[in-house]
Design a protein around this motif. Structure first.
Motif, short mmCIF file in Angstrom:
data_model
loop_
_atom_site.label_atom_id
_atom_site.label_comp_id
_atom_site.label_asym_id
_atom_site.label_seq_id
_atom_site.Cartn_x
_atom_site.Cartn_y
_atom_site.Cartn_z
N LYS A 1 10.52 -46.81 -11.88
CA LYS A 1 10.36 -46.91 -10.42
C LYS A 1 11.53 -46.22 -9.70
O LYS A 1 11.34 -45.56 -8.67
CB LYS A 1 10.27 -48.39 -9.98
N SER A 2 12.73 -46.39 -10.24
CA SER A 2 13.89 -45.78 -9.57
C SER A 2 13.83 -44.26 -9.65
O SER A 2 14.16 -43.56 -8.68
CB SER A 2 15.20 -46.32 -10.15
N GLN B 1 11.04 -42.48 -9.97
CA GLN B 1 9.93 -42.06 -9.10
C GLN B 1 10.41 -41.98 -7.64
O GLN B 1 10.12 -41.01 -6.93
CB GLN B 1 8.77 -43.05 -9.22
N LYS B 2 11.16 -43.00 -7.23
CA LYS B 2 11.67 -43.01 -5.85
C LYS B 2 12.59 -41.82 -5.61
O LYS B 2 12.52 -41.13 -4.58
CB LYS B 2 12.41 -44.34 -5.62
N ALA B 3 13.47 -41.57 -6.56
CA ALA B 3 14.43 -40.47 -6.40
C ALA B 3 13.71 -39.12 -6.38
O ALA B 3 14.06 -38.23 -5.59
CB ALA B 3 15.45 -40.52 -7.55
N ASN C 1 10.59 -38.58 -5.45
CA ASN C 1 9.89 -38.47 -4.17
C ASN C 1 10.86 -38.06 -3.06
O ASN C 1 10.51 -37.28 -2.17
CB ASN C 1 9.20 -39.80 -3.81
N GLY C 2 12.08 -38.56 -3.15
CA GLY C 2 13.10 -38.16 -2.17
C GLY C 2 13.41 -36.67 -2.29
O GLY C 2 13.60 -35.97 -1.28
N GLN D 1 10.73 -34.51 -0.73
CA GLN D 1 10.95 -34.42 0.72
C GLN D 1 12.03 -33.38 1.04
O GLN D 1 11.87 -32.57 1.97
CB GLN D 1 11.36 -35.80 1.26
N THR E 1 4.64 -39.98 -3.06
CA THR E 1 4.56 -40.54 -1.71
C THR E 1 5.32 -39.59 -0.80
O THR E 1 6.56 -39.49 -0.90
CB THR E 1 5.20 -41.95 -1.65
N GLN F 1 7.15 -38.10 2.38
CA GLN F 1 7.98 -38.70 3.44
C GLN F 1 8.07 -37.75 4.64
O GLN F 1 7.82 -36.55 4.50
CB GLN F 1 9.39 -38.97 2.89
#
Ligand code: OFO
Length: 161
Positions: free
Chosen positions: A4-5, A7-9, A11-12, A15, A69, A71
């Motif tokens: 999850k971490s 994936q978040k990074a 996605n950042g 962006q 996702t 942003q």
């Protein structure tokens, strides 16, 4: 499977790549108004490359079973100063992107995420090339003086790629 971490990074970073594309397109639009067609053309090619970078990570997240996702991208400035300042701003932006890629790589190392490390190696190499080519342009523009028209024509020769 991506953590999850991670994936978040990632996605950042998607962006940031798309925001880079938008920023360079804004710079291109500014150069068009300043009658610098070569610089505008160079920046439009760069904007397309950044879009490609965003898509590379987008595809990677999907291939690893993650979820993309998107942003928000904030409105870029409309004024960028002199032609040297435009490319100094590109260089400063690329240095920030390099730092972001390095942070991602550090996370991939920490998580023993080998696939993400390999994917990011392409970006690490790309950042070396981007910083070098932009700093060469900054130096060239500083030296150009009254030969600025020649330098602008040179920038206009960059092929899409
Ligand atoms: Fe994506 O390399 Fe520039 O920002």
């Amino acid at each position: 499977m991506l953590s999850k971490s991670m994936q978040k990074a990632l996605n950042g970073q998607i962006q940031k790549e798309f925001a880079s594309s938008y920023l360079y397109l804004a710079m291109a639009a500014y150069c068009e108004t300043k009658n610098l067609p070569g610089a505008a053309s160079w920046l439009k090619v760069q904007a397309q490359e950044e879009w490609g970078h965003g898509m590379k990570i987008y595809e990677f997240v999907n291939d690893r079973g993650g979820t993309v996702t998107l942003q928000a991208i904030e409105q870029p400035p409309a004024e960028f100063g002199t032609r040297v300042e435009v490319f100094q701003a590109v260089l400063a932006h690329e240095q920030k992107i390099t730092a972001a890629i390095n942070d991602l790589y550090a996370l991939a190392l920490k998580e023993n995420d080998y696939a993400t490390q390999i994917m990011l190696q392409w970006f690490i190499t790309e950042q070396v090339e981007e910083e070098k080519s932009v700093s060469d342009i900054v130096e060239l523009l500083k030296m150009a003086g009254e030969h600025m028209v020649v330098v602008d024509a040179q920038l206009g020769k960059r092929a899409a790629g």
